[in-house]
Scaffold this active site. Structure first.
Site, PDB file in Angstrom:
ATOM      1  N   SER A 150       0.845  -1.197   0.000  1.00 30.62           N
ATOM      2  CA  SER A 150       0.000   0.000   0.000  1.00 30.62           C
ATOM      3  C   SER A 150       0.882   1.251   0.000  1.00 30.62           C
ATOM      4  CB  SER A 150      -0.962  -0.067   1.184  1.00 30.62           C
ATOM      5  OG  SER A 150      -2.011   0.838   1.003  1.00 30.62           O
ATOM      6  N   ASP A 226     -10.337  -5.697  -2.611  1.00 32.93           N
ATOM      7  CA  ASP A 226      -9.722  -4.687  -1.744  1.00 32.93           C
ATOM      8  C   ASP A 226     -10.599  -3.431  -1.745  1.00 32.93           C
ATOM      9  OD1 ASP A 226      -8.080  -2.550  -0.850  1.00 32.93           O
ATOM     10  OD2 ASP A 226      -6.267  -3.581  -1.521  1.00 32.93           O
ATOM     11  N   HIS A 259      -7.382  -6.013   1.576  1.00 31.43           N
ATOM     12  CA  HIS A 259      -6.166  -5.197   1.716  1.00 31.43           C
ATOM     13  C   HIS A 259      -5.313  -5.633   2.911  1.00 31.43           C
ATOM     14  CE1 HIS A 259      -4.040  -1.616   0.390  1.00 31.43           C
ATOM     15  NE2 HIS A 259      -4.010  -1.118   1.611  1.00 31.43           N
TER      16      HIS A 259
HETATM   17  N1  LIG Z   1      -7.296   2.442   9.678  1.00 32.04           N
HETATM   18  C1  LIG Z   1      -7.735   2.615   8.371  1.00 32.04           C
HETATM   19  C2  LIG Z   1      -7.056   1.691   7.377  1.00 32.04           C
HETATM   20  C3  LIG Z   1      -5.618   1.475   7.668  1.00 32.04           C
HETATM   21  C4  LIG Z   1      -5.059   0.326   6.880  1.00 32.04           C
HETATM   22  O1  LIG Z   1      -5.753  -0.440   6.237  1.00 32.04           O
HETATM   23  N2  LIG Z   1      -3.752   0.228   6.902  1.00 32.04           N
HETATM   24  C5  LIG Z   1      -3.121  -0.795   6.145  1.00 32.04           C
HETATM   25  C6  LIG Z   1      -2.238  -0.144   5.140  1.00 32.04           C
HETATM   26  S1  LIG Z   1      -3.225   0.929   4.115  1.00 32.04           S
HETATM   27  C7  LIG Z   1      -2.107   1.685   3.078  1.00 32.04           C
HETATM   28  O2  LIG Z   1      -1.024   2.044   3.319  1.00 32.04           O
HETATM   29  C8  LIG Z   1      -2.341  -1.677   7.091  1.00 32.04           C
HETATM   30  O3  LIG Z   1      -1.393  -2.332   6.692  1.00 32.04           O
HETATM   31  N3  LIG Z   1      -2.782  -1.715   8.348  1.00 32.04           N
HETATM   32  C9  LIG Z   1      -2.094  -2.445   9.392  1.00 32.04           C
HETATM   33  C10 LIG Z   1      -2.563  -3.849   9.608  1.00 32.04           C
HETATM   34  O4  LIG Z   1      -1.944  -4.518  10.464  1.00 32.04           O
HETATM   35  O5  LIG Z   1      -3.487  -4.308   8.934  1.00 32.04           O
HETATM   36  C11 LIG Z   1      -9.197   2.344   8.317  1.00 32.04           C
HETATM   37  O6  LIG Z   1      -9.662   1.811   9.302  1.00 32.04           O
HETATM   38  O7  LIG Z   1      -9.796   2.591   7.274  1.00 32.04           O
END
Ligand SMILES: N[C@@H](CCC(=O)N[C@@H](CSC=O)C(=O)NCC(=O)O)C(=O)O
Length: 282
Positions: A150, A226, A259
């Site tokens: 991402s 996603d 995602h």
């Molecule tokens: N908190 C947000 C979404 C945050 C999210 O999905 N972060 C992803 C990376 S998104 C792009 O860079 C991530 O890797 N989160 C950490 C995990 O451990 O999953 C929301 O709630 O929309």
């Protein structure tokens, strides 16, 4: 520079470590993770390095705990380095949103106030941390590869496109493919670099390719289910730029995957093996 060992755990015959140091680039303490495969214990060993850049809201720990990279990295003898995604600390400016400020450094060197003093993640990841890795671990810095997820996929693609001689291979999981054309990118690049969009192109994989940057090939996995795909990630823009430029992009749309790290861990083996083929090629 003193490198503090935060923790080490034996895993798959190797060592998963977490380390902390005072960063000259960010002006803060920075924490990162390194997995040393068992081959690192051989006398005089110098092993190739795969950098994994994480996404929004992450620290080094998300992929370390959920990325499931150690079995294959240990089998193949690849060092995995996982940096944090931003400076940290009470004195570091932040934003209320999850997509800007702490946890969202976007792998750029900020030029706008109040971010420019600490938010220097491009220089941190491409200059300061590689120096530390080279000095403290049995890493062959002539054999580096880079991947990420991402925001970290954006980081991997843009860094490899800007420094193609440095990386033998580049891949990404669900990258932000064209930050100049999506809300996450508008907020981050506008905030860190200012509203003059011409300055954003040097930190946008699609724009970099349109402007002449080249790598030989790219592997991208993208979950077809996603939630961020259409609004934020836009792999079709990267695909179009690669087609025009003659870059061999393998874009694999994975039905049903979202995602999350459930998606990333499913395809992590494929990415490490793909990089290893290139890192160990003569
Ligand atoms: N908190 C947000 C979404 C945050 C999210 O999905 N972060 C992803 C990376 S998104 C792009 O860079 C991530 O890797 N989160 C950490 C995990 O451990 O999953 C929301 O709630 O929309």
């Amino acid at each position: 520079m003193t490198l503090e060992t935060v923790s080490t755990n034996k895993s798959f015959g190797g060592t998963q470590g977490v380390y902390r140091h005072a960063s000259a680039e960010t002006g803060t303490d920075m924490t990162f993770a390194v997995f040393l495969p068992p081959q690192a214990e051989a006398p005089g060993a110098k092993l190739p390095v795969l950098w994994y850049l994480s996404g929004l809201t992450c620290t080094h720990a998300n992929v370390m705990e959920k990325g499931e990279y150690r079995r294959v990295a240990a089998e193949l003898g690849v060092i995995i380095v996982c940096p944090d995604t931003s400076p940290r600390g009470d004195d570091v400016p932040d934003d209320e949103g999850y997509d800007f400020g702490k946890g969202a450094g976007f792998y750029v060197d900020a030029t706008a106030e109040p971010w420019r003093a600490n938010y220097r993640m491009y220089s941190y990841v491409t200059r300061e941390l590689p120096g530390i890795v080279a000095a403290h671990f049995p890493a062959d810095m002539d054999r580096q590869a880079i991947t990420g997820h991402s925001m970290g996929g954006h980081g991997a693609l843009t860094i490899a496109l800007k420094q193609p001689a440095r990386f033998r291979s580049v891949s990404a999981f669900a990258p932000i493919s064209a930050p100049g054309q999506c809300p996450w990118g508008h907020k981050a690049l506008g905030g860190y670099l200012g509203e003059d969009r011409s300055g954003w192109r040097a930190h946008d994989a699609t724009a970099l390719i349109e402007d002449g940057a080249r790598v030989a090939e790219i592997l991208v996995d993208q979950g077809a289910a996603d939630n961020f795909l259409a609004e934020q990630l836009k792999p079709e823009l990267l695909q179009a730029a690669c087609e025009t430029a003659g870059i061999a992009l393998t874009l694999r749309m994975q039905p049903g995957y979202d995602h999350s790290y459930y998606f990333i861990s499913t395809f992590m083996d494929d990415h490490i093996r793909w990089h290893a083929e290139r890192l160990f090629a003569e």
